[in-house]
Design an enzyme around this catalytic site. Structure first.
Site, PDB file in Angstrom:
ATOM      1  N   ASP A 297      26.264  47.154  44.668  1.00  0.00           N
ATOM      2  CA  ASP A 297      27.186  46.111  44.233  1.00  0.00           C
ATOM      3  C   ASP A 297      26.447  44.867  43.734  1.00  0.00           C
ATOM      4  O   ASP A 297      25.462  44.433  44.340  1.00  0.00           O
ATOM      5  CB  ASP A 297      28.045  45.736  45.454  1.00  0.00           C
ATOM      6  CG  ASP A 297      29.036  44.629  45.183  1.00  0.00           C
ATOM      7  OD1 ASP A 297      30.093  44.923  44.615  1.00  0.00           O
ATOM      8  OD2 ASP A 297      28.757  43.473  45.556  1.00  0.00           O
ATOM      9  N   GLU A 367      25.829  48.213  39.757  1.00  0.00           N
ATOM     10  CA  GLU A 367      26.909  47.460  39.108  1.00  0.00           C
ATOM     11  C   GLU A 367      26.348  46.132  38.632  1.00  0.00           C
ATOM     12  O   GLU A 367      25.857  45.330  39.429  1.00  0.00           O
ATOM     13  CB  GLU A 367      28.043  47.185  40.092  1.00  0.00           C
ATOM     14  CG  GLU A 367      29.208  46.478  39.432  1.00  0.00           C
ATOM     15  CD  GLU A 367      29.779  45.294  40.197  1.00  0.00           C
ATOM     16  OE1 GLU A 367      30.938  44.948  39.955  1.00  0.00           O
ATOM     17  OE2 GLU A 367      29.058  44.682  41.013  1.00  0.00           O
TER      18      GLU A 367
HETATM   19  C1  GLC Z   1      31.551  43.350  42.955  1.00  0.00           C
HETATM   20  C2  GLC Z   1      32.826  44.026  43.371  1.00  0.00           C
HETATM   21  C3  GLC Z   1      33.887  42.994  43.551  1.00  0.00           C
HETATM   22  C4  GLC Z   1      33.459  42.008  44.598  1.00  0.00           C
HETATM   23  C5  GLC Z   1      32.093  41.437  44.247  1.00  0.00           C
HETATM   24  C6  GLC Z   1      31.520  40.683  45.398  1.00  0.00           C
HETATM   25  O1  GLC Z   1      31.634  42.803  41.697  1.00  0.00           O
HETATM   26  O2  GLC Z   1      33.182  44.994  42.451  1.00  0.00           O
HETATM   27  O3  GLC Z   1      35.100  43.571  43.888  1.00  0.00           O
HETATM   28  O4  GLC Z   1      34.378  40.994  44.688  1.00  0.00           O
HETATM   29  O5  GLC Z   1      31.164  42.435  43.925  1.00  0.00           O
HETATM   30  O6  GLC Z   1      31.029  41.557  46.370  1.00  0.00           O
END
Ligand code: GLC
Ligand code: MG
Length: 675
Positions: A297, A367
Site C-alpha cells: 500500500d 500501489e
Molecule cells: C491506499 C489505500 C487507501 C488508503 C491509503 C492509506 O491508497 O488504497 O484506501 O486510504 O492507502 O493507507
C-alpha cells in the site's frame, strides 16, 4: 565348456552347472561325466527345449547361443539408444520451452473489500467467514487470485488501512483461526490469497506509537517527529492526502509527528533500521502462515526528505496558508525518495526465500499513483538484475471515463505498453475501493466492453468486487458518510464504491441475511443486478465475464500471444492477439465512443475477408459473419472475432506490436517453444 560339480552345493567361477547330464549345446561337446547313466541323462537334456523354471545354469548355456544372444544385444542397445534419445528430447524441450506463466499471470486478480463482500454473522460488516462461504464464486468465474483489503486489528479510522496490530485479525472480521481456515480452504480449492500490506504508517493506537509518544528510548524514533509549536505555524507546508497539514502536535511528547494520510495514521520512520527490521519480521510472519503475496500500500510515501524543507507550490502566487490539498504542491520531498526502491527490493528478496518451492511463488504488487510520471511507476518493476514488484498497479484505465473514445483508450493502453520495460508483464485495473465504479463513472453502457477490454489485453486484469455484474456506486447522503476522506470533502468520499456485494434479490442483496443492518446502504438496483439473477441469464454481464475469463485461460494467444494495434478512431479501438505457429488468432473491435460505427479493416492484409464473431457484448450479434471492410459496432459494443491465419501481423508491424516473452507454437508435437 566343462560342467563340473564342486564339493558341497556351491559353484565355482567359470563352471556352470550342477546338472550332471548336461551337454554343451553350442560346441556339441560330450558330457562331462562319462558314466553310462550320465550319458543317458545328457542325451535326455539335449532333447529338451528351454522352458521357464529350467535351472539357471542350463538357461545360461542356452542364452549364450547366437540366436539368443544377438537379439538380446540388439534389444539392449536399442533400449540404451531410446533412453538417450528421450533424455536428449526432454532436455531440448525444457531448454526451448518458454517460462510457464506463474499463477499471478495466469488468472485475473479479484479484489475483495472485506467489509462489503459477505457478512456471515449479521453485524452489518463483511467478514472472513463470509468470504469463505463465497469461495465458489471465484471458482465459477475461473478466478484463482484473490486480493483481500486489510483485515488486521484496527480502530477503523481508515477502514483497516490504520493498523493497530500487524499480527492480529480485527474481531470485526473474525479470528486468526478463521483466517487460517480461510487460507487452507482457498489453497484446497487452488486459490491464492494476496494480503494488503501497509508499510507506510500504523494506527495511532499501535503499541509502537504509544511508546514513541512517551519517548521510550527504543521506540522514540519509530515515527517522524520534529519540534513545533502547539499551535501554528506547522514545521513546513506538507499536506496530507486527506487534506490539511500532515503534521499534528502531540501533547504528551510536545512535538509534531508526520502523517501523510489521517492524523490517526502516523508515518513510520524508515530511516530507523529497527523499523525496517520490524517490517521484514511482519512480512515473514504472514509468509510463514502461507499467504501467497502482498499488495504493498501507498509505497511512494514510505520515505520523506530528512531536511523537511517546504515543497514547491504548483501556483507560486497562491498564499501559502491556502495550500491545503495534495494537488497544490509538487511532492518533491514526501514521495519517491531515494532509497525507496532499495527497500522494496529487499522485501522482494525476503519473499523469494519463500518462493523456492514449486507452485509457491509469492507475488508482490505495488500501489503508487504517479499519474503524470509514468517512468516513476515503471521503476517498481525493478531491473533485469534486481527484482522488485511483479508489477506496479496500472491505474491508467481508471481515466477512461474522462473521454470515452477509441483513440483515448488506445492512448491509455499505450501509456503502459509503450513505457513498460522490455519483457515485463502488464496489468490493468478498472476499479478499486478508492475510485468510483466504472459503471457509474463511464456509464452502464460501457461496462461490458470495458470488461472485454480488461480480459483480452495482454497481462493480468484486476477486477474489483461487483464489476463482474456491473454494480454501480450508491448515493451516500452527508449524514451517511463513513469514509474519512468524505468527511473532509464529501465529493471525495469513497463510500459510494464500497457498498455491499449484490449476491441475490434476497434481503440485503444476500450480503447479510441474518439481520437488517448493513454498514453502507445496498444499491437499490440489487433486485436485477445480482449474481443469482445474472447466473440465469445467458447474455448477462456476469455470463460474459465468465466466458471471457475462461477463454483467456484456455486460449494461448489471449494469455501469452502478441498484442498488436490495428485501428483507433473516435469510437473504435481495435487490436489483435496472435501467436506464431498457431492458426488461431483473435481480433477485437471495441466501441468506446458515443456513436455506432462501421470499421473498415480491409487494409489489414493479414485478416481474412470474412470474419465470424465468436462473441459480441450485444448477444444478438454473436455468431454473425462480417466482411472485414464493414464491421459494425454499436456504442459500448465489443466484438471478439476468432479467425484462422497463416500470415502473422506482428513480423511486418513491429512498432504496433508487443509481447512479454516471445513464444511459438509447434502444432506437430503440441508444444510451445522460445522463438
Ligand atoms: C491506499 C489505500 C487507501 C488508503 C491509503 C492509506 O491508497 O488504497 O484506501 O486510504 O492507502 O493507507
Ligand atoms: Mg511515510
Amino acid at each position: 565348456m566343462t560342467l563340473r560339480k564342486t564339493s558341497g552345493d556351491s559353484m565355482e567361477l567359470g563352471e556352470c552347472t550342477m546338472n550332471p547330464g548336461y551337454q554343451d549345446a553350442t560346441d556339441g561337446g560330450s558330457a562331462t561325466d562319462p558314466g553310462e547313466k550320465n550319458q543317458d541323462l545328457a542325451e535326455e537334456y539335449t532333447q529338451i527345449k528351454p522352458y521357464a523354471g529350467m535351472p539357471k545354469e542350463v538357461l545360461l548355456l542356452y542364452s549364450s547361443q547366437a540366436r539368443y544372444r544377438v537379439p538380446r544385444e540388439i534389444l539392449f542397445w536399442l533400449i540404451v539408444a531410446c533412453t538417450l534419445a528421450l533424455v536428449a528430447l526432454t532436455v531440448t524441450v525444457i531448454a526451448l520451452s518458454p517460462r510457464c506463466l506463474s499463477w499471478w499471470q495466469a488468472s485475473p486478480v479479484y479484489q475483495v473489500y472485506p467489509r462489503s463482500f459477505r457478512d456471515s454473522d449479521g453485524d452489518g460488516v463483511g467478514d472472513l467467514k463470509g468470504i469463505q462461504e463465497q469461495l465458489h464464486h471465484f471458482e465459477y468465474l475461473n478466478i484463482k487470485s484473490v486480493w483481500i483489503s486489510p483485515f488486521y486489528r484496527s480502530p477503523m479510522k481508515d477502514f483497516g488501512y490504520d493498523v493497530e496490530d500487524f499480527r492480529a485479525i480485527d474481531p470485526l472480521f473474525g479470528t486468526m483461526l478463521d483466517f487460517e481456515e480461510l487460507l487452507v480452504e482457498m489453497h484446497n480449492k487452488g486459490l491464492k490469497l494476496i494480503m494488503d500490506f501497509i508499510p507506510n504508517h500504523t494506527s495511532d493506537r499501535h503499541r509502537w506509537f504509544n511508546l514513541s509518544r512517551t519517548g521510550d528510548p527504543h521506540y522514540k524514533d519509530y515515527y517522524v517527529w520534529t519540534d513545533c509549536n502547539a499551535t501554528a505555524p506547522k514545521p513546513n507546508n506538507w499536506v496530507s492526502i486527506f487534506g490539511n497539514s500532515s503534521w499534528t502536535y502531540d501533547d504528551l511528547r510536545g512535538q509534531c509527528y508526520l502523517h501523510q494520510f489521517l492524523k490517526e495514521q502516523p508515518d513510520l520512520n524508515f530511516r530507523n533500521p529497527h523499523v525496517r527490521q520490524e517490517i521484514i519480521d511482519i512480512i515473514h510472519f504472514w509468509l510463514g502462515k502461507g499467504v501467497d503475496g502482498f499488495r504493498m500500500d501507498a509505497v511512494k510515501h514510505i520515505l520523506e526528505a530528512e531536511h523537511l524543507r517546504n515543497e514547491p507550490q504548483v501556483d507560486p502566487k497562491q498564499p501559502p496558508e491556502d495550500v491545503t490539498t495534495e494537488w497544490e504542491l509538487y511532492h518533491d520531498y514526501t514521495t519517491s525518495q531515494l532509497g525507496l526502491h532499495d527497500m522494496l527490493r529487499e522485501w522482494r528478496a525476503e519473499m523469494d526465500i519463500y518462493s523456492r518451492e514449486p507452485g509457491r511463488y509469492r507475488f508482490m504488487v505495488t500501489e503508487s499513483y504517479d499519474y503524470h510520471e509514468v517512468e516513476k511507476t515503471m521503476m517498481y518493476y525493478g531491473t533485469p538484475q534486481v527484482k522488485e514488484s511483479d508489477f506496479p498497479f496500472n491505474f491508467y484505465l481508471l481515466d477512461l471515463p474522462q473521454n470515452p473514445s477509441g483513440m483515448w483508450v488506445k492512448h491509455l493502453v499505450h501509456l503502459w505498453m509503450g513505457n513498460m520495460p522490455k519483457g515485463q508483464w502488464p496489468n490493468w485495473v478498472v476499479g478499486n475501493h478508492d475510485r468510483s465504479r466504472i459503471a457509474s463513472s463511464a456509464g452502464q453502457i460501457y461496462v461490458r466492453v470495458i470488461n472485454m477490454l480488461l480480459l483480452t489485453l495482454p497481462g493480468t486484469p484486476t477486477t474489483y468486487y461487483g464489476e463482474e455484474i456491473g454494480m454501480e456506486n450508491i448515493n451516500v447522503t452527508d449524514s451517511q458518510i463513513q469514509d474519512p476522506a468524505g468527511k473532509y470533502n464529501s465529493s471525495a468520499s469513497r463510500d459510494p464504491q464500497r457498498s455491499p456485494m449484490q449476491w441475490s434479490d434476497d434481503i440485503n442483496a444476500g450480503f447479510n441475511t441474518k439481520s437488517n443492518i448493513t454498514w453502507l446502504p445496498v444499491h437499490p438496483d440489487y433486485s436485477s443486478v445480482n449474481v443469482e439473477v445474472q447466473k440465469k441469464e445467458p447474455g448477462s454481464v456476469l455470463a460474459q465475464y465468465r466466458f471471457l475469463s475462461t477463454l483467456r485461460q484456455s486460449e494461448l494467444p489471449l494469455h501469452r500471444g502478441w498484442f498488436c494495434y490495428v485501428h483507433a478512431d473516435a469510437n473504435v479501438f481495435s487490436y489483435l492477439r496472435e501467436l506464431e505457429g498457431l492458426g488461431r488468432a483473435f481480433l477485437m473491435v471495441l466501441n468506446f465512443g458515443k456513436e455506432s460505427a462501421i470499421t473498415d479493416l480491409s487494409s489489414i492484409r493479414e485478416l481474412p475477408d470474412q470474419l465470424k464473431v465468436l462473441m459480441s457484448t450485444k448477444q444478438v450479434n454473436s455468431g454473425k459473419v462480417l466482411q472485414k471492410s464493414h464491421i459494425p459496432t454499436e456504442v459500448g459494443e465489443g466484438l471478439l472475432i476468432q479467425y484462422s491465419t497463416h500470415t502473422r501481423f506482428n513480423p511486418t508491424h513491429p512498432d504496433q506490436c508487443y509481447v512479454s516473452e516471445k513464444a511459438c507454437y509447434l502444432s506437430v508435437v503440441d508444444i510451445l517453444y522460445k522463438c
